[in-house]
Design an enzyme around this catalytic site. Structure first.
Site, PDB file in Angstrom:
ATOM      1  N   CYS A 262      -1.176  -6.321   3.390  1.00  0.00           N
ATOM      2  CA  CYS A 262      -2.638  -6.330   3.276  1.00  0.00           C
ATOM      3  C   CYS A 262      -3.364  -6.458   4.608  1.00  0.00           C
ATOM      4  CB  CYS A 262      -3.078  -7.459   2.345  1.00  0.00           C
ATOM      5  SG  CYS A 262      -2.464  -7.266   0.668  1.00  0.00           S
TER       6      CYS A 262
ATOM      7  N   HIS B 204      -8.424 -13.310   4.009  1.00  0.00           N
ATOM      8  CA  HIS B 204      -7.823 -12.379   3.045  1.00  0.00           C
ATOM      9  C   HIS B 204      -7.907 -12.975   1.647  1.00  0.00           C
ATOM     10  CE1 HIS B 204      -5.386  -9.565   1.016  1.00  0.00           C
ATOM     11  NE2 HIS B 204      -4.411 -10.421   0.796  1.00  0.00           N
TER      12      HIS B 204
ATOM     13  N   GLU C  61      -0.993   0.081   2.216  1.00  0.00           N
ATOM     14  CA  GLU C  61       0.365   0.038   1.669  1.00  0.00           C
ATOM     15  C   GLU C  61       0.489   1.023   0.516  1.00  0.00           C
ATOM     16  OE1 GLU C  61       0.090  -1.235  -1.883  1.00  0.00           O
ATOM     17  OE2 GLU C  61       1.203  -3.073  -1.385  1.00  0.00           O
TER      18      GLU C  61
END
Lengths: 349, 142, 388
Positions: A114, A236, A82
């Site tokens: 992400c 994550h 990103e």
């Protein structure tokens, strides 16, 4: 030739670190409280001369050094990030040129907050399964920006990992993957804006937890597995707390997640986050061990993977590139003033 | 270096990204940056200069810490610049990064890394290339 | 080949000359040289001017014609040629004028050197000077011009034990010499401590190790030796002229501490003049940085390689030393308007050989040497002058 899987991998983390205490002090906050609430102690910071392209190249070169394959055999490169250095002009072409994979090559840059790096792995898997390419290079890397003083500033970090996907010489087979995707605006950055914005506590249960839990459960259902079937689990890591909490909710134990939990020491490397966790696990994994990986990208979606380490990992030359723990330990502390200079917070012309 | 066309930088990408030099197939001398003609074999070398990828590992021959930088490098000062002799015997000039400036020494072993070198301002192209960093013994701590 | 004499010299003051333009400076120097030579403008057959980068410093190219025009020589439509060889542009202009006269192409030739450096801001001047380095393989990576000489200094200290103090002594000596030169940019005595404590530019070189940004111009009038006595009794002839090159980039050389261009150009000039380095009574050498003077006295053969620092420390190059070096103050203290430098060095030697150097006169100087460097040693000219 067996199942599609990971042929090689490489990681990169910039050398600079800033302590959460230093950021907290700058904004008149109590460092201990923040460290406790986020479960993060320090984060990696890119130099002025580092960006997603340079991190991707370093990680890709590390992967290639271990793979021992001709880079010309790589048929596709997808870089997920990103924080691509250009809004228009791909990062992937820079990587392709820098590793010598051009010009017979498919390239596109991915963005999915992400989780763009795991999306890149899925694309490579599909291209390999259909026989369109022999090897694919999937990268997740970021130099995450956070507005000065924002809660994200304590965690927004830099790093990345590169995975060569293929069917030849696989060190870890990908048994299956499942994605869970909805339209959930929990975190975003508008076109042309420098810093992201987020929904505060909305980023929790309807976003991170809902997507990771659903993707992971659906994958396990599809594969017919239970949490205890996995030796390692990587989720994550936007902070040190969420992955622990989600692991608990799903029935995973601390022992399963500790090897891949890097956020406390390097912060959230966004597209690099779960993939660096996977790289750290592969650094220590033994033949036959099973890994569950679930990414999360705001906006929102999760990609879940069921991975089994093969015998090939025994002869895999890890020493030809630094391990994730070596990269984490290679560090240089900077203060907030230098951080501000490196992160382009200071204004000068 | 404002107002320059990107072509000038684009054409050097193989050399700047991957340290691709040339080797004279007559005398086997290696050159970087690339040469069209070997200064020793001259006409005999025409058409016999072959591309060769350099290892990117070498030693510092001499160095300096720049405190008064050119405009494009102002944010980076102080930074180190060195003449590095690569394993193949050729020398290049480059920045030394990821290292305490006080620790740099003549003879220090370094390896190539991939970094941003400069750009054409906020709206211009970004130019990447090699810099060097110390070869480190990685220590495993948990 | 004809022998060639220098019959006129002209110098402007060097420094930050805010009220003077490029064309005013070169016209002033040229006019002074013509008056000094006692010639009429109409006798001039050709003009050569050395200037490093008027294109970037004042946005003006085509300065051969500009200089001829501003000095009033275009009414005769004489050939005017601009020569560029970075900081050796001045020495190179003289060399080419010398060749033209020696070859019998022209009789009376005026040689100018000029740079107007203060019409750009300091950081831009840094960029422009770095153009003398290899743009693609040095400057691109953030290397400045002082950085190249700093890397030479570092290596010289490593190989020969040259000290930080010895480097500083070059600046101290040249500042002291400049006190006696009314045209010099600096009239300020400095100490070794001042140099060592001045702000770092590129380690180990500090601000006071570096020559300044300067405006200025210089000019010479050349004619065949056999015609020189028509104009003057104090004839100075060009006894030797040498020019040589080396790799553009510093990293292209096997020995970073030797300027082979200086070695080759000086040997050529010595041979032509039929002299040895020890025969030189006075020298103006290219001390753009303190280390450059140490390298120069070694490569010119005044001292052995590696002993330059010691020689400076022992006073060998002082005004009362064995070989006085840079009595004008050198580039360091007299100032360094790059294109003018090589011409101004020769002008100083002419004054010394004529016995007209006033308070800085080296007694009984008969043979003088001027050494001009372009870039980090990629170009060099050496001229040996002799009082006839």
């Amino acid at each position: 030739m067996g199942k599609v899987g990971i042929v090689s991998y490489g990681a990169f983390i910039p050398i600079h670190r800033i302590k959460v205490d230093d950021i907290a002090k700058t904004w008149g906050r109590d460092g201990e409280t923040i460290k406790k609430s986020l479960g993060v102690y320090e984060k990696s910071v890119p130099s002025l001369d580092e960006d997603t392209a340079t991190i991707s190249v370093e990680a890709a070169r590390h992967a290639l050094a271990r793979a021992g394959i001709n880079p010309k055999e790589i048929g596709a490169i997808y870089v997920g990030s990103e924080s691509h250095p250009y809004a228009v002009k791909p990062t992937g072409t820079i990587v392709g040129e820098a590793i010598g994979a051009t010009p017979s090559l498919m390239v596109a840059d991915y963005e999915f907050a992400c989780k763009a790096g795991t999306a890149a792995i899925q694309s490579c898997m599909a291209l390999i399964e259909t026989g369109m390419i022999k090897y694919g290079l999937a990268i997740g890397a970021d130099t995450a920006q956070a507005a000065p003083g924002d809660a994200l500033e304590y965690t927004a970090a830099a790093g990345g990992a590169a995975f060569i996907i293929g069917k030849d010489g696989v060190i870890a087979e990908i048994n299956g993957t499942y994605s869970f995707t909805t339209d959930t605006p929990d975190f975003w950055r508008r076109e042309g804006r420098k810093y992201p914005a987020h929904g505060g506590r909305f980023t929790g249960s309807p976003a991170y937890f809902r997507h990771i839990i659903n993707a992971t459960k659906c994958l396990m259902e599809k594969m017919g597995t239970k949490p205890e079937d996995y030796d390692y689990a990587v989720f994550h890591q936007p902070n040190g707390k969420f992955p622990r909490a989600v692991a608990k909710m799903l029935g995973f134990k601390e022992d399963q997640i500790k090897h891949g939990l890097l956020c406390p020491f390097i912060g959230n490397t966004y597209s690099g986050s779960s993939l660096l966790g996977l790289a750290a696990v592969l650094d220590v994994a033994k033949p036959g061990e099973r890994i569950l990986l679930t990414s999360y990208g705001s906006g929102a979606g999760s990609d879940s993977f069921d991975i089994t380490v093969t015998d090939a990992i025994e002869s895999f030359p890890k020493e030809k590139a630094p391990t994730v723990s070596q990269l984490i330990n290679r560090k240089n502390y900077i203060d907030y003033a230098i951080y501000a200079k490196y992160r382009d917070i200071l204004y000068w012309e | 270096m404002g107002g320059e066309a990107v072509s000038r930088f684009w054409r050097e990408i193989p050399q700047r990204y991957n340290l691709i030099g040339t080797k004279c197939k007559v005398c086997n001398r290696i050159y970087f940056p690339q040469r069209e003609v070997c200064p020793f074999c001259r006409r005999k070398s025409i058409g016999k200069m072959e591309e060769v990828k350099l290892s990117g590992r070498g030693k510092i021959v001499t160095y300096t810490i720049i405190h008064v930088p050119p405009k494009k490098f102002e944010g980076q000062a102080p930074y180190a610049v060195a003449v590095v002799e690569l394993e193949e015997g050729v020398r290049v000039t480059s920045q030394i990064v990821d290292c305490n400036l006080d620790k740099i020494k003549i003879g220090m072993e370094v390896e190539a890394t991939f970094r941003r070198i400069q750009d054409d301002g906020w709206t211009g192209a970004i130019y990447y290339g090699y810099k060097f960093r110390p070869v480190e013994k990685h220590e495993d701590k948990k | 080949m004809r022998e060639v004499a220098i019959i006129g010299v002209g110098l402007t003051k060097f420094g930050e000359l805010w009220d003077k333009s490029f064309r005013q400076l070169i016209t002033e120097a040229g006019t002074k040289a013509i008056l000094d030579a006692g010639i009429r403008g109409s006798e001039i057959d050709a003009l050569y001017v050395g200037s490093m980068s008027p294109g970037r410093f004042i946005g003006q190219e085509h300065v051969g014609a500009l200089v001829a025009d501003s000095s009033g020589l275009t009414v005769m439509h004489i050939p005017a040629t601009r020569i560029e060889s970075a900081c050796a542009s001045g020495g190179m202009a003289l060399r080419h004028a010398y060749i033209a006269v020696a070859a019998g192409i022209h009789d009376i030739v005026i040689v100018g050197g000029v740079e107007k450096m203060t019409d750009v801001v300091g950081s831009e001047a840094t960029n422009i000077l770095a153009m003398a380095a290899d743009q693609e393989w040095e400057a691109f990576f953030g290397v400045t011009f002082p950085a190249l000489y700093a890397m030479i200094a570092r290596r010289h200290m490593y190989e020969y034990g040259t000290t930080r103090e010895q480097l500083a002594m070059v600046a101290v000596k040249n500042h002291e010499n400049a006190l006696l030169n009314p045209n010099a940019q600096f009239h300020r005595k400095i100490t070794v401590e001042d140099v060592i404590n001045s702000p770092p530019v590129a380690t180990p070189l500090n601000l006071l190790d570096c020559s300044p940004i300067s405006d200025g111009a210089a000019a010479l009038v050349l004619c065949p030796l056999e015609k020189a006595k028509e104009y003057t009794d104090k004839i100075v002839k060009i006894a030797g002229s040498g020019q040589a090159t080396d790799s553009l980039a510093l990293h292209g050389r096997e020995d970073i501490c030797t300027f082979m261009s200086t070695v080759r150009a000086s040997r050529e000039a010595y041979k032509q003049a039929g002299i040895q380095p020890k025969d030189v009574d006075v020298a103006e050498v290219h001390d753009c940085f303190t280390i450059a003077e140490i390298l120069a006295i070694e490569d010119l053969g005044f001292v052995k390689k590696g002993e330059g620092g010691k020689a400076v420390e022992e006073g060998l190059t002082a005004r009362d030393g064995e070989i006085p070096v840079n009595p004008s103050g050198g580039l360091k203290a007299k100032g360094h308007p790059v294109g003018a430098t090589g011409v101004a060095q020769v002008a100083e030697i002419v004054l010394q050989l004529r016995g007209e150097a006033e308070k800085r006169q080296i007694p009984d100087a008969r043979i003088g040497l001027a050494h001009n460097i372009g870039g980090s040693g990629a170009s060099c000219t050496v001229h040996i002058l002799e009082a006839v």
